[in-house]
Design an enzyme around this catalytic site. Structure first.
Site, PDB file in Angstrom:
ATOM      1  N   TYR A   1     -37.435   7.395  43.973  1.00 36.47           N
ATOM      2  CA  TYR A   1     -37.836   7.971  45.263  1.00 36.47           C
ATOM      3  C   TYR A   1     -37.868   9.498  45.222  1.00 36.47           C
ATOM      4  O   TYR A   1     -38.598  10.131  45.983  1.00 36.47           O
ATOM      5  CB  TYR A   1     -36.861   7.530  46.368  1.00 36.47           C
ATOM      6  CG  TYR A   1     -37.223   6.238  47.050  1.00 36.47           C
ATOM      7  CD1 TYR A   1     -37.334   5.054  46.320  1.00 36.47           C
ATOM      8  CD2 TYR A   1     -37.442   6.186  48.417  1.00 36.47           C
ATOM      9  CE1 TYR A   1     -37.647   3.864  46.952  1.00 36.47           C
ATOM     10  CE2 TYR A   1     -37.761   4.998  49.060  1.00 36.47           C
ATOM     11  CZ  TYR A   1     -37.861   3.840  48.313  1.00 36.47           C
ATOM     12  OH  TYR A   1     -38.168   2.665  48.944  1.00 36.47           O
TER      13      TYR A   1
ATOM     14  N   LYS B   1     -32.512  -2.921  35.489  1.00 38.23           N
ATOM     15  CA  LYS B   1     -33.387  -3.494  34.463  1.00 38.23           C
ATOM     16  C   LYS B   1     -33.011  -2.832  33.139  1.00 38.23           C
ATOM     17  O   LYS B   1     -33.790  -2.069  32.552  1.00 38.23           O
ATOM     18  CB  LYS B   1     -34.863  -3.252  34.826  1.00 38.23           C
ATOM     19  CG  LYS B   1     -35.400  -4.177  35.895  1.00 38.23           C
ATOM     20  CD  LYS B   1     -35.635  -5.611  35.393  1.00 38.23           C
ATOM     21  CE  LYS B   1     -36.880  -5.691  34.514  1.00 38.23           C
ATOM     22  NZ  LYS B   1     -37.035  -7.090  33.980  1.00 38.23           N
TER      23      LYS B   1
ATOM     24  N   ASP C   1     -34.776  -8.608  38.467  1.00 36.88           N
ATOM     25  CA  ASP C   1     -35.735  -9.702  38.718  1.00 36.88           C
ATOM     26  C   ASP C   1     -34.989 -11.027  38.865  1.00 36.88           C
ATOM     27  O   ASP C   1     -35.298 -11.846  39.739  1.00 36.88           O
ATOM     28  CB  ASP C   1     -36.826  -9.771  37.634  1.00 36.88           C
ATOM     29  CG  ASP C   1     -36.269  -9.843  36.214  1.00 36.88           C
ATOM     30  OD1 ASP C   1     -35.073  -9.552  36.009  1.00 36.88           O
ATOM     31  OD2 ASP C   1     -37.044 -10.193  35.298  1.00 36.88           O
TER      32      ASP C   1
ATOM     33  N   ASP D   1     -34.311  -1.310  47.969  1.00 36.98           N
ATOM     34  CA  ASP D   1     -35.322  -1.405  49.031  1.00 36.98           C
ATOM     35  C   ASP D   1     -35.910  -2.816  49.045  1.00 36.98           C
ATOM     36  O   ASP D   1     -36.007  -3.460  50.093  1.00 36.98           O
ATOM     37  CB  ASP D   1     -36.417  -0.360  48.762  1.00 36.98           C
ATOM     38  CG  ASP D   1     -37.506  -0.406  49.815  1.00 36.98           C
ATOM     39  OD1 ASP D   1     -37.174  -0.497  51.000  1.00 36.98           O
ATOM     40  OD2 ASP D   1     -38.699  -0.357  49.427  1.00 36.98           O
TER      41      ASP D   1
ATOM     42  N   ASP E   1     -34.984  -6.267  51.717  1.00 39.90           N
ATOM     43  CA  ASP E   1     -35.986  -6.971  52.542  1.00 39.90           C
ATOM     44  C   ASP E   1     -35.914  -8.473  52.283  1.00 39.90           C
ATOM     45  O   ASP E   1     -36.012  -9.294  53.189  1.00 39.90           O
ATOM     46  CB  ASP E   1     -37.411  -6.494  52.211  1.00 39.90           C
ATOM     47  CG  ASP E   1     -37.875  -5.377  53.150  1.00 39.90           C
ATOM     48  OD1 ASP E   1     -37.009  -4.640  53.659  1.00 39.90           O
ATOM     49  OD2 ASP E   1     -39.100  -5.244  53.371  1.00 39.90           O
TER      50      ASP E   1
HETATM   51  C1  IPM Z   1     -36.412   1.272  54.138  1.00 40.86           C
HETATM   52  C2  IPM Z   1     -37.860   1.624  54.306  1.00 40.86           C
HETATM   53  C3  IPM Z   1     -38.097   3.039  53.785  1.00 40.86           C
HETATM   54  C4  IPM Z   1     -37.776   3.054  52.300  1.00 40.86           C
HETATM   55  C5  IPM Z   1     -39.489   3.621  54.053  1.00 40.86           C
HETATM   56  C6  IPM Z   1     -39.861   3.571  55.518  1.00 40.86           C
HETATM   57  C7  IPM Z   1     -39.630   5.012  53.521  1.00 40.86           C
HETATM   58  O1  IPM Z   1     -38.652   0.682  53.676  1.00 40.86           O
HETATM   59  O2  IPM Z   1     -35.560   1.987  54.681  1.00 40.86           O
HETATM   60  O3  IPM Z   1     -36.124   0.261  53.496  1.00 40.86           O
HETATM   61  O4  IPM Z   1     -38.642   2.753  51.460  1.00 40.86           O
HETATM   62  O5  IPM Z   1     -36.652   3.384  51.957  1.00 40.86           O
HETATM   63 MG    MG Z   2     -37.582  -0.992  52.882  1.00 40.41          MG
END
Ligand code: IPM
Ligand code: MG
Length: 368
Positions: free
Chosen positions: A145, A196, A229, A253, A257
């Protein structure tokens, strides 16, 4: 009523559904001010696309300094198609990344808990997710990032080349691993570290540094190394094998999710981003729902405010030292779910659909 000192909270609602979900937290803070001996001072400002529209920048210096000065930042969400074609430096997401980086919020805690009332909201079988309680600790200020060099360059043959750099130092790895081990000690005493290391040198370093720290300071915690993975696969196959997962910025990240969906909806997951303790024992912090700005449902009263409300509960616990109030708030959320109230994202047969504000009001009515 004895009033304690004023505690400054900065609300940055942002874009999309951000303003709707943060408005519910604001009501809750006001409730605490009125009904408990607490005295939160609320400030509110623009961030992301809404800040760009007004000020030509995703975050002004003024707002950034406000964030530096308050005890906790509550952020809604940033971004949306409206700003997709902006120059990279002006994109709404840059505000979020600047806050994370410059407030040095290196540890991002993303708990994924499957509430018993919502076992059926998950796309996985109930027996796979019921009782699930995972904590993902995502490194938040390093890795790909922020790594340099980065950019899009023209190369000799007229092609373009996109570059990002995945880079970590020993210290960056060890300080976030320490957070994970300390959390595990208060939970089920197990850390799974994901990288990884089979293809990336930075991944190999990650694994070695976590192992070194473990041998030096945390032998009593069970440590497991897992390729990222494989972790993605194991989260779907048998998520209850995990307690604390520690991983880098990008894998964190993605895996968070994925973990969110185990719980039924992205609309339920809170997060806390924490920095190091200063010499007075205070930490800088920012709290945000894991979900994004969801522009497709913005302004329709469909957004689930629970992730943001639970993020505020994390603020009460980690920044404001108000464990009891945090628990009260979390219990109120549970109790509203027990009553069968659901926003659309977690609606199932026989339950009552409510709007964003109705959900907020119902949670407040349980606070008493
Ligand atoms: C998160 C989001 C952010 C990230 C975006 C909005 C920049 O997806 O906080 O998980 O990638 O960190
Ligand atoms: Mg995210």
């Amino acid at each position: 009523m004895i009033k304690v000192k004023k505690r400054k909270i900065l609300l940055l609602p942002g874009d999309g559904i951000g303003p709707e979900v943060v408005a519910e937290v604001k009501k809750i803070i006001e409730w605490f001010n009125k009904n408990k001996s607490l005295d939160f001072e609320i400030d509110e400002d623009l961030v992301g696309g809404s800040s760009y529209d007004k000020n030509g920048t995703p975050i002004t210096d003024e707002v950034f300094y406000k964030a530096l000065e308050c005890e906790a930042v509550i952020l809604g969400a940033v971004g949306g198609p409206k700003w997709d074609n902006l120059d990279f430096s002006k994109k709404p997401e840059r505000a979020l990344l600047k806050l994370r980086k410059e407030l040095k919020l290196f540890a991002n805690l993303r708990p994924a808990i499957c509430f018993k009332q919502l076992v059926n909201a998950s796309s996985l079988k109930p027996e796979i997710v019921s009782g699930l309680d995972i904590m993902i600790v995502r490194e938040l200020t390093g890795g790909i990032y922020f790594g340099e060099p980065r950019g899009i360059k023209l190369v000799d043959n007229g092609e373009r080349k996109g570059i990002n750099t995945h880079v970590y130092t020993s210290n960056e790895i060890q300080r976030v691993a320490k957070v994970a081990f300390d959390l595990a000690k208060k939970r089920n005493n197990k850390v799974t570290s994901c990288e990884k290391s089979n293809v990336m040198e930075a991944g190999q370093l990650w694994k070695e540094e976590v192992q070194t720290l473990h041998e030096k300071e945390y032998k009593e915690v069970k440590l497991e190394h897992m390729l990222a993975d494989n972790c993605a696969m194991q989260l779907l196959r048998n998520p209850k094998q995990f307690d604390v997962i520690v991983t880098d910025n990008l894998f964190g990240d993605i895996l968070s999710d994925e973990a969110a969906m185990l719980t039924g909806s992205l609309g339920l997951l809170p997060s806390a981003s924490l920095g190091a303790k200063d010499k007075n024992g205070n930490i800088r912090s920012m709290y945000e729902p894991v979900h994004g700005s969801a522009p497709d449902i913005a302004g329709k009263g469909l957004a689930n405010p629970i992730a943001t409300i639970l993020s505020f509960a994390m603020a009460l616990r980690y920044s404001l030292n108000l464990d009891k109030e945090a628990e009260t708030l979390e219990k109120s959320v549970q109790s509203v779910l027990d009553d069968g109230l659901r926003t659309k994202d977690i609606l199932s047969q026989g339950k009552k659909e409510v709007s964003t504000t109705q959900m907020g009001d119902a949670i407040i009515s349980k606070l008493k």
